[in-house]
Design an enzyme around this catalytic site. Structure first.
Site, PDB file in Angstrom:
ATOM      1  N   LYS A 257       0.810  -1.231   0.000  1.00  0.00           N
ATOM      2  CA  LYS A 257       0.000   0.000   0.000  1.00  0.00           C
ATOM      3  C   LYS A 257       0.840   1.276   0.000  1.00  0.00           C
ATOM      4  O   LYS A 257       0.422   2.293  -0.528  1.00  0.00           O
ATOM      5  CB  LYS A 257      -0.949  -0.003   1.199  1.00  0.00           C
ATOM      6  CG  LYS A 257      -2.103  -0.975   1.031  1.00  0.00           C
ATOM      7  CD  LYS A 257      -3.197  -0.724   2.029  1.00  0.00           C
ATOM      8  CE  LYS A 257      -4.423  -1.552   1.726  1.00  0.00           C
ATOM      9  NZ  LYS A 257      -4.216  -3.000   2.035  1.00  0.00           N
TER      10      LYS A 257
ATOM     11  N   GLU B 291      -9.972   7.258   3.824  1.00  0.00           N
ATOM     12  CA  GLU B 291     -10.869   6.375   4.576  1.00  0.00           C
ATOM     13  C   GLU B 291     -10.136   5.057   4.775  1.00  0.00           C
ATOM     14  O   GLU B 291      -9.254   4.704   3.996  1.00  0.00           O
ATOM     15  CB  GLU B 291     -12.180   6.153   3.827  1.00  0.00           C
ATOM     16  CG  GLU B 291     -12.194   4.992   2.838  1.00  0.00           C
ATOM     17  CD  GLU B 291     -11.284   5.188   1.639  1.00  0.00           C
ATOM     18  OE1 GLU B 291     -11.117   6.349   1.219  1.00  0.00           O
ATOM     19  OE2 GLU B 291     -10.753   4.182   1.129  1.00  0.00           O
TER      20      GLU B 291
ATOM     21  N   SER C  38       1.719  -9.898  -0.966  1.00  0.00           N
ATOM     22  CA  SER C  38       1.304  -8.495  -0.799  1.00  0.00           C
ATOM     23  C   SER C  38       1.645  -7.902   0.556  1.00  0.00           C
ATOM     24  O   SER C  38       1.872  -6.703   0.663  1.00  0.00           O
ATOM     25  CB  SER C  38      -0.183  -8.348  -1.073  1.00  0.00           C
ATOM     26  OG  SER C  38      -0.946  -9.178  -0.220  1.00  0.00           O
TER      27      SER C  38
HETATM   28  C1  LIG Z   1      -5.093  -4.025   1.658  1.00  0.00           C
HETATM   29  C2  LIG Z   1      -4.415  -5.288   1.371  1.00  0.00           C
HETATM   30  C3  LIG Z   1      -4.842  -6.144   0.329  1.00  0.00           C
HETATM   31  C4  LIG Z   1      -6.062  -5.882  -0.491  1.00  0.00           C
HETATM   32  O1  LIG Z   1      -6.058  -4.683  -1.223  1.00  0.00           O
HETATM   33  P1  LIG Z   1      -5.794  -4.651  -2.803  1.00  0.00           P
HETATM   34  O2  LIG Z   1      -6.109  -3.247  -3.179  1.00  0.00           O
HETATM   35  O3  LIG Z   1      -6.734  -5.637  -3.421  1.00  0.00           O
HETATM   36  O4  LIG Z   1      -4.386  -5.007  -3.031  1.00  0.00           O
HETATM   37  C5  LIG Z   1      -4.105  -7.290   0.069  1.00  0.00           C
HETATM   38  N1  LIG Z   1      -3.024  -7.629   0.814  1.00  0.00           N
HETATM   39  C6  LIG Z   1      -2.597  -6.835   1.837  1.00  0.00           C
HETATM   40  C7  LIG Z   1      -1.399  -7.274   2.610  1.00  0.00           C
HETATM   41  C8  LIG Z   1      -3.271  -5.657   2.152  1.00  0.00           C
HETATM   42  O5  LIG Z   1      -2.840  -4.893   3.164  1.00  0.00           O
END
Ligand SMILES: *Cc1c(COP(=O)(O)O)cnc(C)c1O
Length: 393
Positions: free
Chosen positions: A89, A111, A377
């Protein structure tokens, strides 16, 4: 045919900017300027320097040997979990804070649901010395105390949304109301590839650094830029958009998008938007959306707070509709099992969102010489209590 956005802000039939008239000047100012600003050499220089020295990029592309052995294929993990703040993010919030500065804004609103985007936003506001207000549902504030504390330590003001279900969608309404009242000095940082055009495209372009790095890292390790498969989990879709971005129009590369099935796609407690969704408008964009017969948005459910969103970004709606991406829905139980498996095979504790992507290997068989890249992610520190409760650790 291109799977990228067209000049009107659409991916196929999805996207656009369906906004109240009072929001038009804000969104239009951004639309007219974002590509120009992103193309400025001084912007690129500052963005890349912060990604390198503050976020810690490039993130490694790691060949997971024991995981590969178990599933008899070649699995690479793109380590977004190693970024500052623990997930992808931050790539987007760094980009948007620089955009805000160049638009002359000195106040940031955002938000947040689970609090991850709120923390990433509060982080870059502290970095730049800019005022930060984060709207968050009253229920989410109670559920996500550690992230609320993080935001406060970083200097952000966390404002509870007290209306409706007191969760993410209500926080979004409060943020939109704030932006309408403060059109001149305020930038609204949206945290995924959702919202009215140009947000989905702008966020995808900030996250595109992920696939840009995958290309050069694979070339170095495998002698080719192209994997056989790319896998990412999809909440709103930003880490997936970043993973796919430079491969969207290269159909030699297969794309797999992983959604949260919750307790099962047909259980009534799910967040599998592509399968369950119908065309509709949410947060200013036309996309696939979980809704009742009369068009009321349905509350989604997933054990993972980051995947529990009733819509999906317009890029992904189009990837689903056209068949460019294969969508797989993973239940809570499957995700938790695969998350624990990564801990014990590779010594990496993943975020529960990411664990959904890893569960694909139990659903689909890959060939021994396939190159499969999974976007890791985020890291699992934030989810420790969930893991403890689930496995009775
Ligand atoms: C917020 C988040 C997601 C989901 O958000 P996307 O916009 O779909 O990427 C996925 N993995 C992690 C670790 C997150 O913090």
């Amino acid at each position: 045919m291109s799977y990228n956005v067209n000049e009107k802000g659409y991916y196929g039939e999805f996207g656009g900017a369906y906004i109240p008239e009072m929001l038009y000047p804000n969104v239009e100012e951004l639309r007219q300027n974002y590509l120009k600003i992103m193309a400025e050499p001084s912007f690129q220089e500052e963005f890349n320097a912060l990604l390198k020295d503050y976020v810690g990029r490039p993130s490694p592309l790691y060949l997971a040997k024991r995981l590969s052995e178990k599933y008899n294929t070649k699995i690479y993990l793109k380590r977004e979990d190693l970024n500052h703040t623990g997930a992808h993010k931050i790539n987007n919030t760094i980009g948007q804070i620089l955009m805000a500065k160049r638009l002359g804004k000195n106040r940031i609103i955002a938000e947040t649901g689970a609090g991850q985007h709120g923390v990433a936003t509060a982080t870059v506001c502290a970095l730049m010395g800019i005022e930060c207000i984060v709207y968050m549902g009253e229920i989410d504030i109670a559920r996500q105390a550690p992230n609320v504390a993080r935001m406060k330590m970083l200097g952000a003001k966390v404002v509870p949304a007290l209306s409706g279900s007191r969760t993410l969608k209500d926080a979004t309404n409060e943020a939109i109301r704030d932006w309408i009242n403060n059109p001149v000095d305020t930038h609204y940082i949206i945290g995924s590839v959702v919202g009215p055009h140009p947000y989905p495209d702008m966020v995808a372009k900030f996250q595109a650094v992920v696939s840009e790095e995958i290309k050069s890292q694979l070339l170095e390790k495998e002698g080719t830029e192209n994997p056989d498969y790319l896998i990412a989990c999809v909440g709103g879709g930003s880490n997936a958009a970043g993973t796919y971005y430079h491969y969207l129009d290269n159909e030699d590369v297969n794309i797999i998008a992983v959604e949260a099935a919750g307790k099962g796609v047909d259980s009534g407690e799910s967040a599998a938007t592509s399968v369950l969704g119908k065309e509709g408008i949410i947060h200013g964009s036309k996309t696939l959306l979980m809704q009742t017969k009369d068009g009321q948005i349905t509350e989604p459910y997933s054990i993972s707070a980051g995947l529990d969103y009733p819509g999906v970004g317009p890029m992904h709606a189009n990837l689903y509709k056209t068949g460019r991406a294969e969508f797989i829905a993973i239940t809570d139980d499957e995700a938790m099992t695969s998350g624990l498996e990564l801990c014990q095979l590779e010594g990496i504790i993943p975020a529960i969102e990411t664990s959904h992507a890893l569960a694909v290997f139990e659903h689909k068989k890959f060939k021994p010489d396939d190159i499969v890249v999974v976007n890791l992610s985020g890291r699992g520190d934030k989810d420790l209590q969930n893991y403890i409760d689930y496995f009775k650790l």
